[in-house]
Every structure is written in structure tokens, then in C-alpha cells.
Design an enzyme around this catalytic site. Structure first.
Site, mmCIF file in Angstrom:
data_model
loop_
_atom_site.group_PDB
_atom_site.id
_atom_site.type_symbol
_atom_site.label_atom_id
_atom_site.label_comp_id
_atom_site.label_asym_id
_atom_site.label_seq_id
_atom_site.Cartn_x
_atom_site.Cartn_y
_atom_site.Cartn_z
ATOM 1 C CG PHE A 60 4.050 -3.039 1.461
ATOM 2 C CD1 PHE A 60 4.897 -3.963 0.871
ATOM 3 C CD2 PHE A 60 2.909 -3.504 2.096
ATOM 4 C CE1 PHE A 60 4.617 -5.324 0.921
ATOM 5 C CE2 PHE A 60 2.615 -4.861 2.152
ATOM 6 C CZ PHE A 60 3.466 -5.765 1.563
ATOM 7 N N GLY A 105 0.309 1.412 -0.754
ATOM 8 C CA GLY A 105 -0.153 2.671 -1.331
ATOM 9 C C GLY A 105 0.328 2.821 -2.766
ATOM 10 C CG ASP A 152 8.887 1.407 6.907
ATOM 11 O OD1 ASP A 152 8.124 1.493 7.886
ATOM 12 O OD2 ASP A 152 9.247 0.325 6.414
ATOM 13 C CG LEU A 181 -5.557 6.525 7.659
ATOM 14 C CD1 LEU A 181 -5.497 7.669 8.676
ATOM 15 C CD2 LEU A 181 -6.245 7.026 6.399
ATOM 16 C CE LYS A 205 10.857 -5.926 12.603
ATOM 17 N NZ LYS A 205 12.064 -6.020 11.731
ATOM 18 C CB THR A 206 3.583 -1.335 9.931
ATOM 19 O OG1 THR A 206 4.566 -1.696 8.962
ATOM 20 C CG2 THR A 206 2.854 -0.085 9.460
ATOM 21 C CE1 TYR A 253 -4.529 -3.979 9.411
ATOM 22 C CE2 TYR A 253 -6.568 -5.160 9.871
ATOM 23 C CZ TYR A 253 -5.912 -4.002 9.475
ATOM 24 O OH TYR A 253 -6.635 -2.881 9.137
ATOM 25 C CE LYS A 257 -4.335 -1.165 11.647
ATOM 26 N NZ LYS A 257 -4.140 0.267 11.359
ATOM 27 N NE ARG A 278 -8.790 -3.593 1.618
ATOM 28 C CZ ARG A 278 -8.649 -2.373 2.131
ATOM 29 N NH1 ARG A 278 -9.643 -1.518 2.033
ATOM 30 N NH2 ARG A 278 -7.528 -2.017 2.707
#
Length: 317
Positions: free
Chosen positions: A40, A42, A62, A77, A95-96, A149, A153, A190
Site C-alpha cells: 500500500f 511500501g 496484509d 513495521l 485495522k492495520t 494513526y 498505535k 513528509r
């Protein structure tokens, strides 16, 4: 692991910016590496140099779905880490973080593998404490556009420590502060990659806010050394460990350094600050220093030169 047999290590998100550098470092240490990525955020280009290594294996997967493998250690990671990517599909980001953590922790518990969670400085939110220590609980908006996010986390950390307490699972949790270097994506939004690409293309350098907000920037080789040290040299301590460079710079200072290093004639322009963007970011790395003798070595200007060299080749091609 039998004596004389190389460790077999699973790296999820292994084709990403940090993951690809970690895979390369593990291979250099003589380990077998299984790289998992759903691509996605990477990129295969990041791991092309590793594909010819017989001890490197790639699998498209996934982690929100269970995965099975026999490994000695797991580095998790897997998660888009830039606002552009994690806000594209915020539900999938959660979900990730959460389902992915559960699946990998279940795997680690079943095969009795040590597992490291790549958490983030975003668990501190827009901090009232400066610099941020691991003991600080944070100040996070639970319903904002960054929450998928930040809170994802935070929940992943909760799961890691609950598995540690409930099942005596050996875990490591590291909180990664701003990191930069080769293999960064050109479209991740970024600040380092944005500024360098704008400078190389002769475009205006865009600063959101007045540029007085601060960040600390850790070069990727230092960060990877920190991940390895946390996994291998921290004894029984689960963490969390802050990993980042404690040297603090304003965003305006960063823009000026990028212009100087690239020799660009770009002008600096200012735009409104996005919602929930933290004003300050600076890690207190005392725990990492005392626990496994880690501290960053690469100065900002040196790291920016290497990063600009990487992006210059991309722009030329």
C-alpha cells in the site's frame, strides 16, 4: 533456535522506508529474512537490491489477516506512517494497527517468538511535556483526522503490553520519532522529502504554519541501529523506548538548510497549519541510552546531503 543455525526473522512492512533498511541490516548480520508487505505504501523498488540474496524471501500479505510462519523474531513495521497515506483510508489504518497487532501477537505467542512493535512519537499527540519521556501519557485528540494513526498505535501498544502481562510474551515497544533518508517515498507528504523535492524542482518550499513549530530528525541508519539494539541488547525490558534524535530544529530552519544544501533558488511560502499538527517534537532518549547504549550519530546536514543525493537521482530519472 539450534546452535549454528541463523536466526529467521519476519519483518512486516519490509518494503517500506524503514522496513527495507531493516531487512538489509538483518541480512548483513547473517540472518534469514522473511519480508511481508501488501505494497500500500511500501515499494518493490526499495527491496530490489535484496531479491538476489538467497536468505531473503518476499511475501505479499496484509497483516489484518492472520499469517503463519516459523520464525525466531518478528519486527512489526506494517502501517502507513505519513498523514497522506494513513488518512487515505483511516478505517484500514486502524485495522492495520489493531487487527494486525492481534494477528502478529497471536503468531508470536504460538511459536514463542520475540516481537517488536514499531510505535510512534504520535502516541504523545500535541504534547504538554517537552521533551517527551516514555512516562508521559500524551495529549491526543481521539476523534480528529490524525486519530486513526495516533490512537491506532496507542491501542497496539496496549495489546502488546497485555500479551506481555497475560501470556508472558517477550515484547519490545519502540516509539519512533521523525526519521528521514534514502528510500523515502516521493509522495508521502513528509516534511523532509517535501522540502528536498520542492528545492530540487525549483518550486516554492511550502511551510504549514509560521515555521516556528519544532521537530527532531533522525537519520535512518541511526534509527535502524536503535531497532536492532532494542531487540537484541535490552535484556528483559519490554520498553517502551523512545528512538529519535534529540537535536531540535524549527521547520523554518529545516527549509533554510535544505535550500542551502541543494543550492536551490526556491522561495519559502507559508500556508495554514493542518488540524491537530503538534507544535513540538523532541525525544528524551535517556532510557535507550541507559538500557542498550544507543544514541544517534549522524548530524542533520550530513543526513540531508545523503537524502538529497538519493532524491536527485530520482528527479534525474
Amino acid at each position: 533456535m539450534s546452535k549454528g543455525i541463523a536466526k529467521r526473522i519476519l519483518v512486516t512492512g519490509g518494503a517500506g522506508f524503514l522496513g527495507s533498511h531493516l531487512c538489509a541490516a538483518l541480512l548483513e548480520k547473517g540472518y534469514e529474512v522473511l519480508c511481508l508487505d501488501n505494497f500500500f505504501s511500501g515499494r518493490k523498488a526499495n527491496i530490489v537490491p535484496l531479491l538476489s540474496n538467497p536468505f531473503f524471501e518476499l511475501a505479499r500479505h496484509d497483516i489484518t489477516f492472520p499469517y503463519s510462519a516459523e520464525v525466531d523474531e518478528i519486527y512489526n513495521l506494517a502501517c502507513p506512517a505519513s498523514p497522506v497515506h494513513y488518512q487515505f483510508d483511516p478505517v484500514q489504518t486502524v485495522k492495520t494497527c489493531v487487527h494486525g497487532a492481534i494477528n502478529l501477537l497471536d503468531l508470536a505467542a504460538r511459536i514463542k517468538a520475540r516481537i517488536l512493535q514499531a510505535s510512534t512519537s504520535e502516541v504523545y499527540g500535541n504534547p504538554e511535556e517537552h521533551p517527551q519521556k516514555e512516562s508521559y501519557w500524551g495529549r491526543v485528540n481521539p476523534i480528529g483526522i490524525r486519530s486513526c494513526y495516533d490512537e491506532g498505535k496507542r491501542c497496539a501498544e496496549t495489546l502488546f503490553f497485555d500479551f506481555h502481562r497475560q501470556y508472558d510474551l517477550p515484547i519490545k515497544v519502540v516509539r519512533i520519532f521523525n526519521t528521514y533518508g534514502p528510500n523515502m517515498s516521493t509522495n508521502d507528504g513528509r516534511v523532509v522529502s517535501n522540502f528536498i523535492l520542492q528545492a530540487l524542482n525549483g518550486e516554492d518550499i511550502t511551510i504549514f504554519g509560521d515555521g516556528s513549530q519544532t521537530r527532531s530528525f533522525c537519520y535512518v541508519t541511526d534509527l535502524i541501529d536503535g531497532l536492532l539494539a532494542a531487540m537484541e541488547r535490552s535484556g528483559e525490558s519490554p520498553g517502551p523506548f523512545n528512538l529519535g534524535n534529540p537535536e531540535e530544529f524549527t521547520i523554518l530552519e529545516l527549509a533554510e538548510r535544505v535550500i542551502s544544501i541543494t543550492g536551490s533558488k526556491s522561495k519559502i511560502v507559508f500556508r495554514p497549519l493542518p488540524s491537530d499538527d503538534p507544535r513540538q517534537r523532541k525525544p528524551d532518549i535517556t532510557v535507550a541510552k541507559n538500557t542498550f547504549q544507543w544514541s544517534p550519530k549522524v548530524k542533520l546536514d550530513d543526513g540531508l546531503k545523503e537524502t538529497a543525493r538519493y532524491f536527485r537521482e530520482i528527479v534525474r530519472s
